[in-house]
Design a protein around this motif. Structure first.
Motif, PDB file in Angstrom:
ATOM      1  N   ALA A   4      48.909  37.798  35.256  1.00  0.00           N
ATOM      2  CA  ALA A   4      47.927  36.932  36.693  1.00  0.00           C
ATOM      3  C   ALA A   4      48.746  37.346  38.084  1.00  0.00           C
ATOM      4  O   ALA A   4      47.806  37.102  38.882  1.00  0.00           O
ATOM      5  CB  ALA A   4      47.816  35.238  36.311  1.00  0.00           C
ATOM      6  N   ILE A   5      49.864  37.419  38.551  1.00  0.00           N
ATOM      7  CA  ILE A   5      49.706  38.308  39.939  1.00  0.00           C
ATOM      8  C   ILE A   5      48.977  39.567  39.851  1.00  0.00           C
ATOM      9  O   ILE A   5      48.710  39.170  41.233  1.00  0.00           O
ATOM     10  CB  ILE A   5      51.876  37.790  40.246  1.00  0.00           C
ATOM     11  CG1 ILE A   5      52.322  36.987  39.981  1.00  0.00           C
ATOM     12  CG2 ILE A   5      52.048  38.612  40.987  1.00  0.00           C
ATOM     13  CD1 ILE A   5      53.818  36.870  40.137  1.00  0.00           C
ATOM     14  N   THR A   6      49.887  40.143  38.966  1.00  0.00           N
ATOM     15  CA  THR A   6      49.032  41.602  39.174  1.00  0.00           C
ATOM     16  C   THR A   6      47.245  41.441  39.319  1.00  0.00           C
ATOM     17  O   THR A   6      47.111  42.174  40.043  1.00  0.00           O
ATOM     18  CB  THR A   6      49.537  42.917  37.730  1.00  0.00           C
ATOM     19  OG1 THR A   6      50.765  42.539  37.729  1.00  0.00           O
ATOM     20  CG2 THR A   6      48.867  43.958  37.720  1.00  0.00           C
ATOM     21  N   GLU A   7      47.163  41.082  38.744  1.00  0.00           N
ATOM     22  CA  GLU A   7      45.442  41.407  39.071  1.00  0.00           C
ATOM     23  C   GLU A   7      44.936  40.048  40.332  1.00  0.00           C
ATOM     24  O   GLU A   7      44.423  41.002  40.906  1.00  0.00           O
ATOM     25  CB  GLU A   7      45.243  39.978  38.020  1.00  0.00           C
ATOM     26  CG  GLU A   7      43.580  39.396  38.217  1.00  0.00           C
ATOM     27  CD  GLU A   7      42.852  38.699  37.088  1.00  0.00           C
ATOM     28  OE1 GLU A   7      41.459  38.870  37.456  1.00  0.00           O
ATOM     29  OE2 GLU A   7      43.267  38.896  35.666  1.00  0.00           O
ATOM     30  N   GLY A   8      46.047  39.339  40.609  1.00  0.00           N
ATOM     31  CA  GLY A   8      45.805  38.771  41.840  1.00  0.00           C
ATOM     32  C   GLY A   8      46.067  39.787  42.824  1.00  0.00           C
ATOM     33  O   GLY A   8      45.425  39.635  44.136  1.00  0.00           O
ATOM     34  N   LEU A   9      46.728  40.849  42.785  1.00  0.00           N
ATOM     35  CA  LEU A   9      47.492  41.353  43.855  1.00  0.00           C
ATOM     36  C   LEU A   9      46.161  42.310  44.019  1.00  0.00           C
ATOM     37  O   LEU A   9      46.018  42.872  45.039  1.00  0.00           O
ATOM     38  CB  LEU A   9      48.871  41.971  43.670  1.00  0.00           C
ATOM     39  CG  LEU A   9      50.461  41.478  43.785  1.00  0.00           C
ATOM     40  CD1 LEU A   9      51.391  42.291  42.885  1.00  0.00           C
ATOM     41  CD2 LEU A   9      50.069  40.841  45.034  1.00  0.00           C
ATOM     42  N   SER A  10      45.853  43.287  42.455  1.00  0.00           N
ATOM     43  CA  SER A  10      44.920  44.373  43.339  1.00  0.00           C
ATOM     44  C   SER A  10      43.776  43.687  43.868  1.00  0.00           C
ATOM     45  O   SER A  10      42.723  44.711  44.345  1.00  0.00           O
ATOM     46  CB  SER A  10      45.190  44.409  41.206  1.00  0.00           C
ATOM     47  OG  SER A  10      45.755  45.114  40.749  1.00  0.00           O
ATOM     48  N   SER A  11      43.071  42.438  42.788  1.00  0.00           N
ATOM     49  CA  SER A  11      41.976  42.013  43.998  1.00  0.00           C
ATOM     50  C   SER A  11      42.490  41.807  45.464  1.00  0.00           C
ATOM     51  O   SER A  11      41.423  41.524  46.064  1.00  0.00           O
ATOM     52  CB  SER A  11      41.768  40.449  42.726  1.00  0.00           C
ATOM     53  OG  SER A  11      41.108  40.289  41.476  1.00  0.00           O
ATOM     54  N   SER A  12      43.386  41.160  45.316  1.00  0.00           N
ATOM     55  CA  SER A  12      43.664  41.200  46.795  1.00  0.00           C
ATOM     56  C   SER A  12      43.199  42.639  47.642  1.00  0.00           C
ATOM     57  O   SER A  12      42.758  42.182  49.030  1.00  0.00           O
ATOM     58  CB  SER A  12      45.107  40.315  46.956  1.00  0.00           C
ATOM     59  OG  SER A  12      45.277  40.704  48.544  1.00  0.00           O
ATOM     60  N   GLU A  13      43.457  43.834  47.095  1.00  0.00           N
ATOM     61  CA  GLU A  13      43.667  45.064  47.604  1.00  0.00           C
ATOM     62  C   GLU A  13      42.215  45.532  48.113  1.00  0.00           C
ATOM     63  O   GLU A  13      41.840  45.439  48.674  1.00  0.00           O
ATOM     64  CB  GLU A  13      44.564  46.453  46.582  1.00  0.00           C
ATOM     65  CG  GLU A  13      46.012  46.021  47.183  1.00  0.00           C
ATOM     66  CD  GLU A  13      46.398  46.450  45.922  1.00  0.00           C
ATOM     67  OE1 GLU A  13      46.679  47.351  45.290  1.00  0.00           O
ATOM     68  OE2 GLU A  13      47.923  46.579  46.224  1.00  0.00           O
ATOM     69  N   ARG A  14      41.405  44.587  46.980  1.00  0.00           N
ATOM     70  CA  ARG A  14      40.413  44.822  46.900  1.00  0.00           C
ATOM     71  C   ARG A  14      39.006  44.160  48.064  1.00  0.00           C
ATOM     72  O   ARG A  14      38.446  44.483  47.970  1.00  0.00           O
ATOM     73  CB  ARG A  14      39.488  45.520  45.666  1.00  0.00           C
ATOM     74  CG  ARG A  14      39.587  46.148  44.888  1.00  0.00           C
ATOM     75  CD  ARG A  14      39.083  46.777  43.059  1.00  0.00           C
ATOM     76  NE  ARG A  14      39.404  45.400  42.564  1.00  0.00           N
ATOM     77  CZ  ARG A  14      39.721  44.322  41.939  1.00  0.00           C
ATOM     78  NH1 ARG A  14      40.902  45.642  41.542  1.00  0.00           N
ATOM     79  NH2 ARG A  14      39.926  43.377  41.225  1.00  0.00           N
ATOM     80  N   LYS A  15      39.966  43.485  47.996  1.00  0.00           N
ATOM     81  CA  LYS A  15      39.281  42.428  49.542  1.00  0.00           C
ATOM     82  C   LYS A  15      38.273  41.303  47.969  1.00  0.00           C
ATOM     83  O   LYS A  15      37.693  40.686  48.450  1.00  0.00           O
ATOM     84  CB  LYS A  15      38.948  42.850  50.660  1.00  0.00           C
ATOM     85  CG  LYS A  15      39.823  43.485  51.444  1.00  0.00           C
ATOM     86  CD  LYS A  15      40.010  43.339  52.256  1.00  0.00           C
ATOM     87  CE  LYS A  15      41.022  44.089  53.431  1.00  0.00           C
ATOM     88  NZ  LYS A  15      42.119  44.565  53.312  1.00  0.00           N
ATOM     89  N   GLU A  16      39.421  41.096  47.148  1.00  0.00           N
ATOM     90  CA  GLU A  16      38.187  40.043  46.480  1.00  0.00           C
ATOM     91  C   GLU A  16      38.880  39.059  45.585  1.00  0.00           C
ATOM     92  O   GLU A  16      40.188  39.105  46.615  1.00  0.00           O
ATOM     93  CB  GLU A  16      37.675  40.765  44.594  1.00  0.00           C
ATOM     94  CG  GLU A  16      37.552  42.094  45.047  1.00  0.00           C
ATOM     95  CD  GLU A  16      36.612  42.771  43.662  1.00  0.00           C
ATOM     96  OE1 GLU A  16      36.517  43.649  43.741  1.00  0.00           O
ATOM     97  OE2 GLU A  16      37.643  42.632  42.602  1.00  0.00           O
ATOM     98  N   THR A  17      38.361  37.731  45.379  1.00  0.00           N
ATOM     99  CA  THR A  17      39.107  35.935  45.346  1.00  0.00           C
ATOM    100  C   THR A  17      38.874  36.271  43.753  1.00  0.00           C
ATOM    101  O   THR A  17      37.810  36.975  42.936  1.00  0.00           O
ATOM    102  CB  THR A  17      38.796  35.821  46.020  1.00  0.00           C
ATOM    103  OG1 THR A  17      37.626  35.504  45.711  1.00  0.00           O
ATOM    104  CG2 THR A  17      39.427  35.415  47.647  1.00  0.00           C
ATOM    105  N   VAL A  18      40.000  35.778  43.118  1.00  0.00           N
ATOM    106  CA  VAL A  18      39.282  34.760  41.775  1.00  0.00           C
ATOM    107  C   VAL A  18      40.029  33.998  42.316  1.00  0.00           C
ATOM    108  O   VAL A  18      40.683  32.889  42.729  1.00  0.00           O
ATOM    109  CB  VAL A  18      41.282  36.102  40.874  1.00  0.00           C
ATOM    110  CG1 VAL A  18      40.880  35.182  39.958  1.00  0.00           C
ATOM    111  CG2 VAL A  18      40.907  37.649  40.801  1.00  0.00           C
TER     112      VAL A  18
END
Length: 79
Positions: A56-70
């Motif tokens: 979940a943390i890894t996914e959140g960091l990746s989403s953040s780098e893509r300027k996306e939210t989860v």
């Protein structure tokens, strides 16, 4: 169990001064410092021991780098 730790001379000298002022053994001070360090990191170790949280943390960091939210609700439900 005994271990040897190399401490830079300037830091060792400062610890010796503190130990003298506090009338404490330097090993006691070092043991206390190690205990404090371990306590500060216990929560992180607990989180990292749970693969689903690491994912979940890894996914959140990746989403953040893509300027996306989860969505938390979506993530919480596993979707």
């Amino acid at each position: 169990m005994s271990s040897t730790v190399m401490i830079p001379e300037d830091k060792r000298d400062t610890l010796n001064v503190i130990a003298t002022i506090e009338k404490r053994d330097i090993n006691e001070i070092l043991s206390e410092l190690i205990d404090d360090y371990i306590d500060r990191h216990k929560e992180t170790l607990e989180i990292l021991s749970q693969p689903e949280w690491v994912d979940a943390i890894t996914e959140g960091l990746s989403s953040s780098e893509r300027k996306e939210t989860v969505s938390w609700r979506r993530k919480k439900s596993g979707k």
